[in-house]
Design a protein around this motif. Structure first.
Motif, PDB file in Angstrom:
ATOM      1  N   VAL A 203       0.790  -1.144  -0.062  1.00 37.80           N
ATOM      2  CA  VAL A 203       0.120  -0.182  -0.048  1.00 37.80           C
ATOM      3  C   VAL A 203       1.058   1.335   0.055  1.00 37.80           C
ATOM      4  N   PRO A 204       0.483   2.264  -0.482  1.00 36.83           N
ATOM      5  CA  PRO A 204       1.429   3.553  -0.615  1.00 36.83           C
ATOM      6  C   PRO A 204       2.090   4.118   0.768  1.00 36.83           C
ATOM      7  N   GLN A 205       1.302   3.712   1.862  1.00 39.94           N
ATOM      8  CA  GLN A 205       1.765   4.016   2.993  1.00 39.94           C
ATOM      9  C   GLN A 205       3.100   3.399   3.492  1.00 39.94           C
ATOM     10  N   LEU A 206       3.351   2.224   2.733  1.00 42.86           N
ATOM     11  CA  LEU A 206       4.580   1.567   3.292  1.00 42.86           C
ATOM     12  C   LEU A 206       5.590   1.507   2.228  1.00 42.86           C
ATOM     13  N   ASP A 207       5.453   2.340   1.081  1.00 45.56           N
ATOM     14  CA  ASP A 207       6.432   2.801   0.387  1.00 45.56           C
ATOM     15  C   ASP A 207       7.919   3.220   0.910  1.00 45.56           C
ATOM     16  N   THR A 208       8.753   3.095   0.407  1.00 47.73           N
ATOM     17  CA  THR A 208      10.215   3.349   0.833  1.00 47.73           C
ATOM     18  C   THR A 208      10.995   3.795  -0.412  1.00 47.73           C
ATOM     19  N   ALA A 209      12.211   4.759  -0.030  1.00 42.14           N
ATOM     20  CA  ALA A 209      12.833   5.281  -0.890  1.00 42.14           C
ATOM     21  C   ALA A 209      14.340   4.942  -0.448  1.00 42.14           C
ATOM     22  N   LEU A 210      15.137   4.847  -1.359  1.00 43.77           N
ATOM     23  CA  LEU A 210      16.611   4.889  -0.908  1.00 43.77           C
ATOM     24  C   LEU A 210      17.440   5.875  -1.637  1.00 43.77           C
ATOM     25  N   ARG A 211      17.993   6.542  -1.123  1.00 40.45           N
ATOM     26  CA  ARG A 211      18.929   7.795  -1.518  1.00 40.45           C
ATOM     27  C   ARG A 211      20.394   7.454  -0.917  1.00 40.45           C
ATOM     28  N   ASP A 212      21.509   7.908  -1.889  1.00 37.12           N
ATOM     29  CA  ASP A 212      22.899   7.793  -1.138  1.00 37.12           C
ATOM     30  C   ASP A 212      23.061   9.111  -0.634  1.00 37.12           C
ATOM     31  N   SER A 213      24.006   9.200   0.395  1.00 33.96           N
ATOM     32  CA  SER A 213      24.213  10.377   0.873  1.00 33.96           C
ATOM     33  C   SER A 213      25.745  10.357   1.213  1.00 33.96           C
ATOM     34  N   PRO A 214      26.533  11.363   1.629  1.00 33.37           N
ATOM     35  CA  PRO A 214      27.802  11.394   1.845  1.00 33.37           C
ATOM     36  C   PRO A 214      28.448  10.265   3.017  1.00 33.37           C
ATOM     37  N   THR A 215      27.114   9.848   3.946  1.00 32.07           N
ATOM     38  CA  THR A 215      27.660   8.980   5.033  1.00 32.07           C
ATOM     39  C   THR A 215      27.115   7.508   4.810  1.00 32.07           C
ATOM     40  N   GLY A 216      26.503   7.298   3.295  1.00 29.71           N
ATOM     41  CA  GLY A 216      25.848   6.100   3.085  1.00 29.71           C
ATOM     42  C   GLY A 216      24.619   6.169   2.506  1.00 29.71           C
TER      43      GLY A 216
END
Length: 258
Positions: A203-216
């Motif tokens: 369901v949309p409420q359980l979407d997740t995104a992954l983005r890279d950052s300087p610390t991981g």
């Protein structure tokens, strides 16, 4: 409602409640339903999705790397496995789900020169096994927007680059990936920092995104941020070629390398 008040509903203590909320311990399906009732949650689809998550005891192929590779490798593979769909934007590299072993090895060797060959080999092996989500009998719908720059850069030698492009074309022809390319001549594109992996939940409420950052790598699940990333994906997608034109562009790139 305070943690103490919520804990009393579960006949637990505040420490246990805090651990459940932070995800450091599991929660039973029965407790999920009890919490939903006491929190006045009337979203049946969300409750059922959470119930299914609470009862899922899947131990996938990634478990063999526990204690061998950093946790982010296992977490990434597991969340991909459970995703209902995958949307990805990549500017500087070929997406991991579409990388060949030679390409992945060149990336790991260059970005982590301190790693021993055995460590590089483990990372490459793990990345190849990630392909299972789009290569299985019931593949997860996967769409990626990749910049032409990433397709042109030779992270390894010329032979490896040609093999990499052909591998992408094979995935397209097999219907395992929808690939859109942003051509280098595209005007008005300022999304060099747009790289992300968006993972759809049941369901949309359980979407997740992954983005890279300087610390991981950083996981995002707050709804306002997810809405921003959905908008970002649509904006980047609008700057790309249609899938057929993208496939034709990749074909032309392979001919340049032959």
């Amino acid at each position: 409602m305070t943690a103490k008040e919520a804990a009393e509903l579960l006949e637990a203590d505040a420490v246990q409640m805090s651990q459940i909320e932070s995800g450091t311990v599991g929660v039973s399906a029965k407790r999920v339903r009890r919490l939903a009732a006491n929190y006045a949650c009337a979203d049946v689809a969300l409750i059922e999705a959470l119930h299914a998550m609470a009862t899922d005891r899947t131990r996938g192929w990634w478990e063999e790397y526990r204690g061998v590779l950093p946790p982010m490798f296992l977490d990434g593979a597991e969340v991909e496995h459970h995703a209902a769909f995958l949307r990805e934007v990549v500017i500087h590299y070929v997406p991991g789900l579409l990388q060949t072993a030679d390409y992945a090895r060149a990336v790991f060797t260059y970005t982590r020169p301190e790693l021993a060959e055995s460590e590089v080999a483990l990372r490459v092996e793990h990345r190849m096994k990630r392909h299972a989500v789009i290569e299985c009998d019931a593949p997860t719908p996967y769409e990626t927007v990749v910049h032409e720059f990433a397709l042109r850069v030779h992270v390894g030698d010329r032979r490896a680059s040609l093999s990499q492009l052909r591998f992408i074309l094979d995935k397209i022809e097999a219907g395992q990936a929808t690939v859109r390319v942003i051509p280098v001549e595209r005007e008005g594109f300022a999304g060099a920092g747009a790289s992300m992996l968006y993972l759809g939940g049941p369901v949309p409420q359980l979407d997740t995104a992954l983005r890279d950052s300087p610390t991981g790598a950083a996981y995002i699940d707050a709804q306002p941020q997810l809405e921003q990333l959905r908008t970002l994906f649509r904006r980047v997608q609008s700057a790309s070629l249609e899938p057929t034109a993208s496939r034709d562009l990749i074909h032309r790139l392979t001919k340049e390398l032959q």
